[in-house]
Design a protein around this motif. Structure first.
Motif, PDB file in Angstrom:
ATOM      1  N   UNK A 136       0.838  -1.195   0.000  1.00 23.61           N
ATOM      2  CA  UNK A 136       0.000   0.000   0.000  1.00 23.61           C
ATOM      3  C   UNK A 136       0.876   1.248   0.000  1.00 23.61           C
ATOM      4  N   UNK A 137       0.395   2.282  -0.687  1.00 24.98           N
ATOM      5  CA  UNK A 137       1.052   3.580  -0.628  1.00 24.98           C
ATOM      6  C   UNK A 137       0.706   4.260   0.690  1.00 24.98           C
ATOM      7  N   UNK A 138       1.459   5.292   1.023  1.00 22.28           N
ATOM      8  CA  UNK A 138       1.357   5.907   2.349  1.00 22.28           C
ATOM      9  C   UNK A 138      -0.058   6.348   2.707  1.00 22.28           C
ATOM     10  N   UNK A 139      -0.709   7.106   1.843  1.00 24.79           N
ATOM     11  CA  UNK A 139      -2.042   7.610   2.176  1.00 24.79           C
ATOM     12  C   UNK A 139      -3.066   6.488   2.266  1.00 24.79           C
ATOM     13  N   UNK A 140      -2.961   5.511   1.379  1.00 22.19           N
ATOM     14  CA  UNK A 140      -3.850   4.345   1.448  1.00 22.19           C
ATOM     15  C   UNK A 140      -3.661   3.603   2.767  1.00 22.19           C
ATOM     16  N   UNK A 171      10.458  -0.675   2.082  1.00 20.03           N
ATOM     17  CA  UNK A 171      10.041   0.302   1.075  1.00 20.03           C
ATOM     18  C   UNK A 171       9.928  -0.440  -0.256  1.00 20.03           C
ATOM     19  N   UNK A 172       8.775  -0.310  -0.904  1.00 16.94           N
ATOM     20  CA  UNK A 172       8.472  -1.190  -2.042  1.00 16.94           C
ATOM     21  C   UNK A 172       7.967  -0.384  -3.233  1.00 16.94           C
ATOM     22  N   UNK A 173       8.694   0.667  -3.573  1.00 17.02           N
ATOM     23  CA  UNK A 173       8.328   1.486  -4.716  1.00 17.02           C
ATOM     24  C   UNK A 173       7.684   2.793  -4.310  1.00 17.02           C
ATOM     25  N   UNK A 174       7.055   3.454  -5.281  1.00 17.99           N
ATOM     26  CA  UNK A 174       6.406   4.744  -5.042  1.00 17.99           C
ATOM     27  C   UNK A 174       5.140   4.829  -5.870  1.00 17.99           C
ATOM     28  N   UNK A 175       4.240   5.713  -5.428  1.00 16.89           N
ATOM     29  CA  UNK A 175       2.971   5.888  -6.132  1.00 16.89           C
ATOM     30  C   UNK A 175       2.565   7.353  -6.077  1.00 16.89           C
ATOM     31  N   UNK A 176       2.125   7.907  -7.188  1.00 19.36           N
ATOM     32  CA  UNK A 176       1.724   9.308  -7.255  1.00 19.36           C
ATOM     33  C   UNK A 176       0.302   9.441  -6.736  1.00 19.36           C
ATOM     34  N   UNK A 177       0.158   9.660  -5.444  1.00 16.43           N
ATOM     35  CA  UNK A 177      -1.171   9.757  -4.820  1.00 16.43           C
ATOM     36  C   UNK A 177      -1.741  11.169  -4.892  1.00 16.43           C
ATOM     37  N   UNK A 178      -0.873  12.178  -4.921  1.00 12.46           N
ATOM     38  CA  UNK A 178      -1.307  13.574  -5.000  1.00 12.46           C
ATOM     39  C   UNK A 178      -0.474  14.273  -6.068  1.00 12.46           C
ATOM     40  N   UNK A 179      -0.730  15.562  -6.234  1.00 11.94           N
ATOM     41  CA  UNK A 179       0.036  16.328  -7.226  1.00 11.94           C
ATOM     42  C   UNK A 179       1.438  16.663  -6.720  1.00 11.94           C
ATOM     43  N   UNK A 180       1.672  16.455  -5.446  1.00  7.01           N
ATOM     44  CA  UNK A 180       2.981  16.757  -4.870  1.00  7.01           C
ATOM     45  C   UNK A 180       3.935  15.579  -5.083  1.00  7.01           C
TER      46      UNK A 180
END
Length: 270
Positions: A136-140, A171-180
């Motif tokens: 899961x990404x941080x916000x999720x 740490x298992x990658x990254x995901x663009x959850x917001x515009x930041x």
């Protein structure tokens, strides 16, 4: 930000690509993403840039992406480990770090760790969410753990650090959850690196400490056990034992002992 060259090494090869970065991580065994004051470990930044101070430039941007990619591709373990700072651990030494922390766990072991007082309620919630939902990404992840508020974010960061220092979360990658900035994605180590966790179950803690110490002393042969104790959070007795049984204490470039001299010495001891 303050920096120190104390733990850096003169890596003879140029680090230009992610494959070069993996070779560097495998050679040193474990390193920081960026150099940290009073933390005498090599850093991937210095191996790439060969300079101080650290600034946001093409080198920094490159390794910032590598930290997202290498864990997801299972080419190296990346988490906030040493003093809560970004750390790479090679796949060869990951089982020894897990064994050293007595952290070989299955995805559903959060109750055992919680009952044993090894993780907090917040850390258990994160572990449960990852067990149930997968990476899961941080916000999720914050939403799944009901840590959406400002106060919840503080608890989330503290709990995530607990789990990473215990090597339970990677740490298992990254995901663009917001515009930041892109958010980090996280996974349970037991699922991301199952072979390394399984191997860790076969390694005694004292053996793990000796292997980890041997790697450090290969690059820093004059270091005393007290520094190992501080760096790896060992007791002084554990550090002394780990460094005493590794040949690195004599230096890797020292000539081997004469077999006849060894035999005579052995006879005197017996």
């Amino acid at each position: 930000m303050k920096f120190s060259r104390e733990g850096e090494i003169r890596w003879p090869r140029k680090v230009r690509t992610a494959a070069d970065a993996v070779r560097f991580i495998d050679a040193v065994g474990y390193c920081l993403l960026f150099p940290v004051q009073n933390l005498p470990l090599p850093s991937l930044y210095y191996a790439l840039a060969r300079r101080y101070p650290l600034t946001w430039d093409t080198y920094t941007e490159k390794i910032w992406h590598w930290k997202d990619d290498l864990g997801r591709q299972r080419r190296a373990f990346y988490a906030k480990y040493f003093k809560g700072r970004g750390t790479f651990i090679s796949l060869a030494l990951l089982p020894h770090f897990i064994a050293m922390r007595d952290s070989a766990a299955s995805p559903g072991d959060h109750e055992r760790f919680y009952a044993g007082g090894r993780i907090s309620h917040g850390a258990r919630a994160i572990w449960q969410a990852l067990e149930q939902h997968g990476p899961l990404a941080t916000l999720e992840l914050r939403h799944a753990c009901k840590m959406d508020s400002k106060a919840g974010n503080v608890r989330f960061k503290r709990a995530m650090l607990e789990l990473q220092c215990l090597l339970q979360v990677v740490h298992f990658g990254a995901e663009q959850e917001t515009a930041a900035w892109a958010s980090g994605r996280f996974e349970l180590t037991a699922r991301a690196f199952p072979r390394q966790v399984l191997r860790a179950r076969e390694i005694a803690p004292e053996t793990a400490r000796a292997v980890i110490a041997k790697k450090y002393l290969h690059w820093h042969p004059e270091v005393l056990p007290v520094r190992l104790a501080r760096l790896f959070r060992w007791t002084e007795a554990e550090a002394a034992a780990a460094s005493a049984i590794t040949p690195a204490r004599r230096g890797y470039n020292s000539p081997p002992r004469n077999p006849k001299t060894q035999e005579r010495s052995s006879r005197r001891v017996t």
